[in-house]
Design a protein around this motif. Sequence first.
Motif, PDB file in Angstrom:
ATOM      1  N   MET A 188       0.862  -1.174   0.000  1.00 35.49           N
ATOM      2  CA  MET A 188       0.000   0.000   0.000  1.00 35.49           C
ATOM      3  C   MET A 188       0.897   1.221   0.000  1.00 35.49           C
ATOM      4  N   GLY A 189       0.383   2.308  -0.473  1.00 36.44           N
ATOM      5  CA  GLY A 189       1.173   3.518  -0.556  1.00 36.44           C
ATOM      6  C   GLY A 189       0.780   4.282  -1.804  1.00 36.44           C
ATOM      7  N   THR A 190       1.667   5.112  -2.290  1.00 38.40           N
ATOM      8  CA  THR A 190       1.358   5.959  -3.437  1.00 38.40           C
ATOM      9  C   THR A 190       2.346   5.690  -4.562  1.00 38.40           C
ATOM     10  N   TYR A 191       1.828   5.443  -5.741  1.00 38.05           N
ATOM     11  CA  TYR A 191       2.661   5.151  -6.897  1.00 38.05           C
ATOM     12  C   TYR A 191       3.619   6.313  -7.144  1.00 38.05           C
ATOM     13  N   GLY A 192       4.872   5.981  -7.387  1.00 34.39           N
ATOM     14  CA  GLY A 192       5.891   7.002  -7.594  1.00 34.39           C
ATOM     15  C   GLY A 192       6.757   7.214  -6.378  1.00 34.39           C
ATOM     16  N   TYR A 193       6.237   6.846  -5.213  1.00 33.45           N
ATOM     17  CA  TYR A 193       6.975   7.009  -3.960  1.00 33.45           C
ATOM     18  C   TYR A 193       7.423   5.680  -3.367  1.00 33.45           C
ATOM     19  N   CYS A 194       6.766   4.585  -3.743  1.00 36.73           N
ATOM     20  CA  CYS A 194       7.062   3.277  -3.151  1.00 36.73           C
ATOM     21  C   CYS A 194       8.435   2.768  -3.590  1.00 36.73           C
ATOM     22  N   ALA A 195       9.195   2.250  -2.633  1.00 40.75           N
ATOM     23  CA  ALA A 195      10.489   1.651  -2.958  1.00 40.75           C
ATOM     24  C   ALA A 195      10.271   0.433  -3.854  1.00 40.75           C
ATOM     25  N   PRO A 196      11.162   0.194  -4.808  1.00 41.10           N
ATOM     26  CA  PRO A 196      10.947  -0.910  -5.757  1.00 41.10           C
ATOM     27  C   PRO A 196      10.854  -2.278  -5.096  1.00 41.10           C
ATOM     28  N   GLU A 197      11.683  -2.533  -4.071  1.00 44.41           N
ATOM     29  CA  GLU A 197      11.647  -3.859  -3.440  1.00 44.41           C
ATOM     30  C   GLU A 197      10.338  -4.079  -2.684  1.00 44.41           C
ATOM     31  N   TYR A 198       9.761  -3.018  -2.134  1.00 40.59           N
ATOM     32  CA  TYR A 198       8.486  -3.128  -1.439  1.00 40.59           C
ATOM     33  C   TYR A 198       7.364  -3.366  -2.448  1.00 40.59           C
ATOM     34  N   ALA A 199       7.396  -2.631  -3.553  1.00 39.62           N
ATOM     35  CA  ALA A 199       6.367  -2.791  -4.573  1.00 39.62           C
ATOM     36  C   ALA A 199       6.383  -4.196  -5.168  1.00 39.62           C
ATOM     37  N   MET A 200       7.563  -4.791  -5.287  1.00 41.39           N
ATOM     38  CA  MET A 200       7.676  -6.099  -5.938  1.00 41.39           C
ATOM     39  C   MET A 200       7.440  -7.268  -5.001  1.00 41.39           C
ATOM     40  N   THR A 201       7.832  -7.135  -3.732  1.00 39.80           N
ATOM     41  CA  THR A 201       7.791  -8.283  -2.816  1.00 39.80           C
ATOM     42  C   THR A 201       6.894  -8.101  -1.612  1.00 39.80           C
ATOM     43  N   GLY A 202       6.506  -6.869  -1.309  1.00 37.98           N
ATOM     44  CA  GLY A 202       5.730  -6.627  -0.103  1.00 37.98           C
ATOM     45  C   GLY A 202       6.569  -6.632   1.157  1.00 37.98           C
ATOM     46  N   GLN A 203       7.902  -6.719   1.004  1.00 36.44           N
ATOM     47  CA  GLN A 203       8.802  -6.686   2.163  1.00 36.44           C
ATOM     48  C   GLN A 203       9.151  -5.250   2.496  1.00 36.44           C
ATOM     49  N   LEU A 204       8.707  -4.838   3.681  1.00 37.38           N
ATOM     50  CA  LEU A 204       8.804  -3.453   4.105  1.00 37.38           C
ATOM     51  C   LEU A 204       9.922  -3.293   5.122  1.00 37.38           C
ATOM     52  N   THR A 205      10.804  -2.314   4.911  1.00 40.03           N
ATOM     53  CA  THR A 205      11.880  -2.021   5.862  1.00 40.03           C
ATOM     54  C   THR A 205      11.952  -0.516   6.079  1.00 40.03           C
ATOM     55  N   LEU A 206      12.789  -0.116   7.035  1.00 40.89           N
ATOM     56  CA  LEU A 206      13.001   1.309   7.262  1.00 40.89           C
ATOM     57  C   LEU A 206      13.566   1.978   6.014  1.00 40.89           C
ATOM     58  N   LYS A 207      14.356   1.231   5.242  1.00 38.84           N
ATOM     59  CA  LYS A 207      14.947   1.802   4.031  1.00 38.84           C
ATOM     60  C   LYS A 207      13.883   2.060   2.950  1.00 38.84           C
ATOM     61  N   SER A 208      12.702   1.450   3.084  1.00 41.44           N
ATOM     62  CA  SER A 208      11.606   1.768   2.165  1.00 41.44           C
ATOM     63  C   SER A 208      11.194   3.222   2.337  1.00 41.44           C
ATOM     64  N   ASP A 209      11.144   3.685   3.581  1.00 40.56           N
ATOM     65  CA  ASP A 209      10.837   5.087   3.861  1.00 40.56           C
ATOM     66  C   ASP A 209      11.930   6.010   3.341  1.00 40.56           C
ATOM     67  N   VAL A 210      13.185   5.574   3.430  1.00 42.30           N
ATOM     68  CA  VAL A 210      14.300   6.400   2.948  1.00 42.30           C
ATOM     69  C   VAL A 210      14.159   6.635   1.448  1.00 42.30           C
ATOM     70  N   TYR A 211      13.736   5.612   0.716  1.00 39.58           N
ATOM     71  CA  TYR A 211      13.502   5.777  -0.727  1.00 39.58           C
ATOM     72  C   TYR A 211      12.425   6.836  -0.954  1.00 39.58           C
ATOM     73  N   SER A 212      11.308   6.712  -0.248  1.00 42.99           N
ATOM     74  CA  SER A 212      10.213   7.676  -0.410  1.00 42.99           C
ATOM     75  C   SER A 212      10.681   9.085  -0.072  1.00 42.99           C
TER      76      SER A 212
END
Length: 375
Positions: free
Chosen positions: A236-260
């Motif tokens: 879940m989130g907003t297209y264009g801001y989601c980290a690629p690994e989260y968008a592809m696998t659903g694996q969420l980390t603190l670094k997902s926020d850093v990408y955004s």
Amino acid sequence: MGCFPCGGKSNQNGKKQLPINNNTFDHQIPSTSGEKLKVNSAPNAKKDGESDHIAARTFTFRELAAATKNFRADCHVGEGGFGRVYKGQLESTNQVVAIKQLDRNGLQGNREFLVEVLMLSMLHHPNLVNLIGYCADGDQRLLVYEYMPLGSLEDHLHDLPLDRRQLDWNTRMKIAAGAAKGLEYLHDKANPPVIYRDLKCSNILLGEGYRPKLSDFGLAKLGPVGDNTHVSTRVMGTYGYCAPEYAMTGQLTLKSDVYSFGVVLLEIITGRKAIDNSRTGGEQNLVAWARPLFNDRRNFAQMADPLLQGQYPVRGLYQALAVAAMCVQEQPNMRPLIADLVTALTYLASQKYDPETQSVQGPRAGSSPPRMRRE
């Protein structure tokens, strides 16, 4: 791209963690005024022995309808996560507030409402929006926040009306540094850490003096604890801001926020939207457009927002773009720690640009930028 060399190790090793389930909350939402929200497990930064009862005020629907003149159209100030936002004035205190009314037809509204109440009741920082209270009368779900008079960062970057002043370089760096501090609190101070998951310009609200505050915590997620490296969740989130690994696998980390955050920083620097379908194909996705340009500093000047009209420090622009480039790396372990982002952006915000003299003036003008670490 050597403005912020990397080195060192994570400062998160050995952090004490609480054994809290990442997927569920023990909760009780009262529907009558005067009661308090009871929380048995949620992110916290409290000392041992403190009460788990939250002093978030509860409101009746009648009170909030009166505050917004029955949610009159001229009180409507925008769209928040999962609902409409109104400006209101509480009759009991005369306080001006922002009231978010969740869409009763939304499939996920009730869960996001609960998450937002829990998060904002227990997380307190100058760069997080302050929750005043909530309403859970019948099928009505409303959240009451402090009112942020300058609206969202998005309002000041994109599609500006003719009467709105564009943000100067100093203000942009101040906003970036403040937003990073709010994210640092969620990642490094909350225990267990909180993954924001929906960081974007419309969720960064601006108060007096352009102080930024993160808002809309309906998608926030408790981060991994113990030996876990990530949280698996529905994307879940907003297209264009989601980290690629989260968008592809659903694996969420603190670094997902850093990408955004990197996407937001690129928007602040360039004035472009994360996704802009009005542009030609190669320029619709901000990160895809920027990545080839990161490879040559001679491209950096063309990445600056044209509304700045060249009024920015060249060295500061290079350093800010270097930070953004590190944040939007494809590989999560190549992205910097949020604490180092705060250090770097606080440094850039301290370098006050004077358009009259075309010079950088600040407490550490001429000094070297701080070092950044990726792990």
